[in-house]
Design an enzyme around this catalytic site. Sequence first.
Site, PDB file in Angstrom:
ATOM      1  N   CYS A  32     -35.176 -12.639 -31.109  1.00 21.29           N
ATOM      2  CA  CYS A  32     -34.251 -12.183 -30.056  1.00 21.29           C
ATOM      3  C   CYS A  32     -32.882 -11.780 -30.594  1.00 21.29           C
ATOM      4  O   CYS A  32     -32.069 -11.233 -29.853  1.00 21.29           O
ATOM      5  CB  CYS A  32     -34.098 -13.261 -28.997  1.00 21.29           C
ATOM      6  N   HIS A  56     -28.282 -11.684 -25.093  1.00 26.70           N
ATOM      7  CA  HIS A  56     -29.736 -11.697 -25.002  1.00 26.70           C
ATOM      8  C   HIS A  56     -30.143 -12.323 -23.671  1.00 26.70           C
ATOM      9  O   HIS A  56     -29.583 -13.335 -23.243  1.00 26.70           O
ATOM     10  CB  HIS A  56     -30.331 -12.482 -26.182  1.00 26.70           C
ATOM     11  N   ASN A  76     -37.656 -11.982 -20.425  1.00 34.60           N
ATOM     12  CA  ASN A  76     -37.115 -12.045 -21.785  1.00 34.60           C
ATOM     13  C   ASN A  76     -37.882 -11.045 -22.659  1.00 34.60           C
ATOM     14  O   ASN A  76     -39.065 -11.238 -22.925  1.00 34.60           O
ATOM     15  CB  ASN A  76     -37.278 -13.479 -22.311  1.00 34.60           C
TER      16      ASN A  76
HETATM   17  N1  ACO Z   1     -44.186 -23.365 -13.253  1.00 33.14           N
HETATM   18  C1  ACO Z   1     -44.117 -24.577 -12.685  1.00 33.14           C
HETATM   19  N2  ACO Z   1     -43.883 -25.702 -13.377  1.00 33.14           N
HETATM   20  C2  ACO Z   1     -43.677 -25.584 -14.706  1.00 33.14           C
HETATM   21  C3  ACO Z   1     -43.739 -24.337 -15.365  1.00 33.14           C
HETATM   22  C4  ACO Z   1     -44.001 -23.196 -14.581  1.00 33.14           C
HETATM   23  N3  ACO Z   1     -44.066 -21.964 -15.110  1.00 33.14           N
HETATM   24  N4  ACO Z   1     -43.511 -24.536 -16.683  1.00 33.14           N
HETATM   25  C5  ACO Z   1     -43.316 -25.843 -16.858  1.00 33.14           C
HETATM   26  N5  ACO Z   1     -43.425 -26.480 -15.666  1.00 33.14           N
HETATM   27  C6  ACO Z   1     -43.263 -27.901 -15.403  1.00 33.14           C
HETATM   28  C7  ACO Z   1     -43.487 -28.728 -16.647  1.00 33.14           C
HETATM   29  O1  ACO Z   1     -44.872 -28.978 -16.815  1.00 33.14           O
HETATM   30  C8  ACO Z   1     -42.702 -29.979 -16.333  1.00 33.14           C
HETATM   31  O2  ACO Z   1     -43.480 -30.795 -15.466  1.00 33.14           O
HETATM   32  P1  ACO Z   1     -43.494 -32.387 -15.662  1.00 33.14           P
HETATM   33  O3  ACO Z   1     -42.071 -32.816 -15.467  1.00 33.14           O
HETATM   34  O4  ACO Z   1     -44.422 -32.815 -14.603  1.00 33.14           O
HETATM   35  O5  ACO Z   1     -43.984 -32.596 -17.061  1.00 33.14           O
HETATM   36  C9  ACO Z   1     -41.515 -29.460 -15.527  1.00 33.14           C
HETATM   37  O6  ACO Z   1     -41.909 -28.167 -15.039  1.00 33.14           O
HETATM   38  C10 ACO Z   1     -40.235 -29.339 -16.337  1.00 33.14           C
HETATM   39  O7  ACO Z   1     -40.535 -28.666 -17.574  1.00 33.14           O
HETATM   40  P2  ACO Z   1     -39.439 -28.429 -18.659  1.00 33.14           P
HETATM   41  O8  ACO Z   1     -40.049 -27.693 -19.808  1.00 33.14           O
HETATM   42  O9  ACO Z   1     -38.713 -29.708 -18.927  1.00 33.14           O
HETATM   43  O10 ACO Z   1     -38.464 -27.440 -17.866  1.00 33.14           O
HETATM   44  P3  ACO Z   1     -37.023 -26.975 -18.238  1.00 33.14           P
HETATM   45  O11 ACO Z   1     -36.117 -27.319 -17.133  1.00 33.14           O
HETATM   46  O12 ACO Z   1     -36.623 -27.317 -19.651  1.00 33.14           O
HETATM   47  O13 ACO Z   1     -37.178 -25.368 -18.210  1.00 33.14           O
HETATM   48  C11 ACO Z   1     -37.387 -23.468 -19.685  1.00 33.14           C
HETATM   49  C12 ACO Z   1     -38.039 -24.737 -19.138  1.00 33.14           C
HETATM   50  C13 ACO Z   1     -37.141 -22.491 -18.538  1.00 33.14           C
HETATM   51  C14 ACO Z   1     -38.311 -22.819 -20.702  1.00 33.14           C
HETATM   52  C15 ACO Z   1     -36.016 -23.815 -20.321  1.00 33.14           C
HETATM   53  O14 ACO Z   1     -36.186 -24.906 -21.197  1.00 33.14           O
HETATM   54  C16 ACO Z   1     -35.439 -22.668 -21.080  1.00 33.14           C
HETATM   55  O15 ACO Z   1     -35.062 -21.654 -20.515  1.00 33.14           O
HETATM   56  N6  ACO Z   1     -35.298 -22.799 -22.398  1.00 33.14           N
HETATM   57  C17 ACO Z   1     -34.717 -21.744 -23.220  1.00 33.14           C
HETATM   58  C18 ACO Z   1     -35.770 -20.793 -23.635  1.00 33.14           C
HETATM   59  C19 ACO Z   1     -35.115 -19.661 -24.378  1.00 33.14           C
HETATM   60  O16 ACO Z   1     -33.942 -19.382 -24.206  1.00 33.14           O
HETATM   61  N7  ACO Z   1     -35.806 -19.001 -25.248  1.00 33.14           N
HETATM   62  C20 ACO Z   1     -35.067 -17.953 -25.956  1.00 33.14           C
HETATM   63  C21 ACO Z   1     -35.614 -17.617 -27.136  1.00 33.14           C
HETATM   64  S1  ACO Z   1     -37.089 -16.720 -26.894  1.00 33.14           S
HETATM   65  C22 ACO Z   1     -37.297 -15.856 -28.326  1.00 33.14           C
HETATM   66  O17 ACO Z   1     -36.582 -15.995 -29.263  1.00 33.14           O
HETATM   67  C23 ACO Z   1     -38.500 -14.959 -28.374  1.00 33.14           C
END
Ligand code: ACO
Length: 323
Positions: A112, A250, A280
């Site tokens: 990214c 990004h 993304n």
């Molecule tokens: N729909 C519904 N529920 C979901 C989903 C979904 N798509 N995905 C995960 N969940 C659930 C999980 O199973 C978990 O359930 P549990 O508590 O029962 O175990 C709950 O939601 C919370 O999951 P987390 O992973 O803790 O959610 P979080 O609040 O951290 O959000 C996210 C996840 C959106 C991915 C966040 O961590 C994020 O945005 N991280 C940054 C990612 C990023 O910026 N990447 C950039 C680089 S990408 C690149 O370089 C190519």
Amino acid sequence: MEHLKIVASAQQLPEHQVTNQELSHIMDTNDDWIFSRTGIHQRHIVTTENTSDLATSVAKQLLDKSGMTADSLDFIIVSTMSPDSLSPSTAAIVQGAIGATSAFAFDLSAACSGFVYGLSVATSLLSTRYRRGLVIGSEVLSKLVDWQDRTTAVLFGDGAAGVLVETTTENIGLLGEQLRTYGNKGDNLLAGQFANKNPFAGEISPVDPYFHQNGREVYNFATREVPEVLQAALEEAEVSADDVDYYLLHQANARIVTSIAKRFGQPTDKFPTNMAQNGNTSAASIGLLLNELVVSGKVHAGQTIAFVGFGGGLTVGAQIWKI
Ligand code: ACO
């Protein structure tokens, strides 16, 4: 200061759009969860195109918009983490497709941060004997997505965008930059792994080619490191946060963008977003945002613009430009 001009911008998004609602029919998710955590409503997903098709369309548009011919290009850089193949590079395919017979071409892999790293390399090339080139971020991330995995499948989209850059005598260009890589944190974002199945290999550890990320860790990394890197770029450029007209970050997550705007005490309308429509798109996201703002007239010559990429590697890159 390098005297370098971004002459034109262009983009290519696949026609097919996939909404969160549609995803909820193929996996256990919903619009509410996705939008509240990421700011994403929909993404574009290819039906027939590959990474080089999107990039070639961008390259042709860049030449059209700037009135340049393909044979006037010295180089083509395609930043991508989802190339058509390892050989030929996607950039070489583009070079052949547009007939840029004088241009050398290569892919750049910085996930990214690819658009910012690509512009940095272009700036260096243009300070030597080269005069004009293309920097294109192009991704078909849907190839790398495990469509059974709701934790990553909802995040990514396909698309391409880029710029034509050339040397200029105008007093504009790159004012300052910081590029950083944190290889010790690389395991937090994996994609495209190959297992070595040579006849001499020992036990083959199971790997798959799909995205795996520690979302929390990447989120914390981005909100912690990106402001520090951006601050260092601003200092190098001798530009205050208030003097930047737009910050093009990004587009991974709307909450990351809002948090960074807050850290710099800047209004969120100086931090435009488009992940709601595009998801993304990795190396393509900053170029897509730039092109959108140029087309709408919000970004124009005379402004000070920050480009900030962050992601796989882990990598971060921030640049301050006078455009
Ligand atoms: N729909 C519904 N529920 C979901 C989903 C979904 N798509 N995905 C995960 N969940 C659930 C999980 O199973 C978990 O359930 P549990 O508590 O029962 O175990 C709950 O939601 C919370 O999951 P987390 O992973 O803790 O959610 P979080 O609040 O951290 O959000 C996210 C996840 C959106 C991915 C966040 O961590 C994020 O945005 N991280 C940054 C990612 C990023 O910026 N990447 C950039 C680089 S990408 C690149 O370089 C190519």
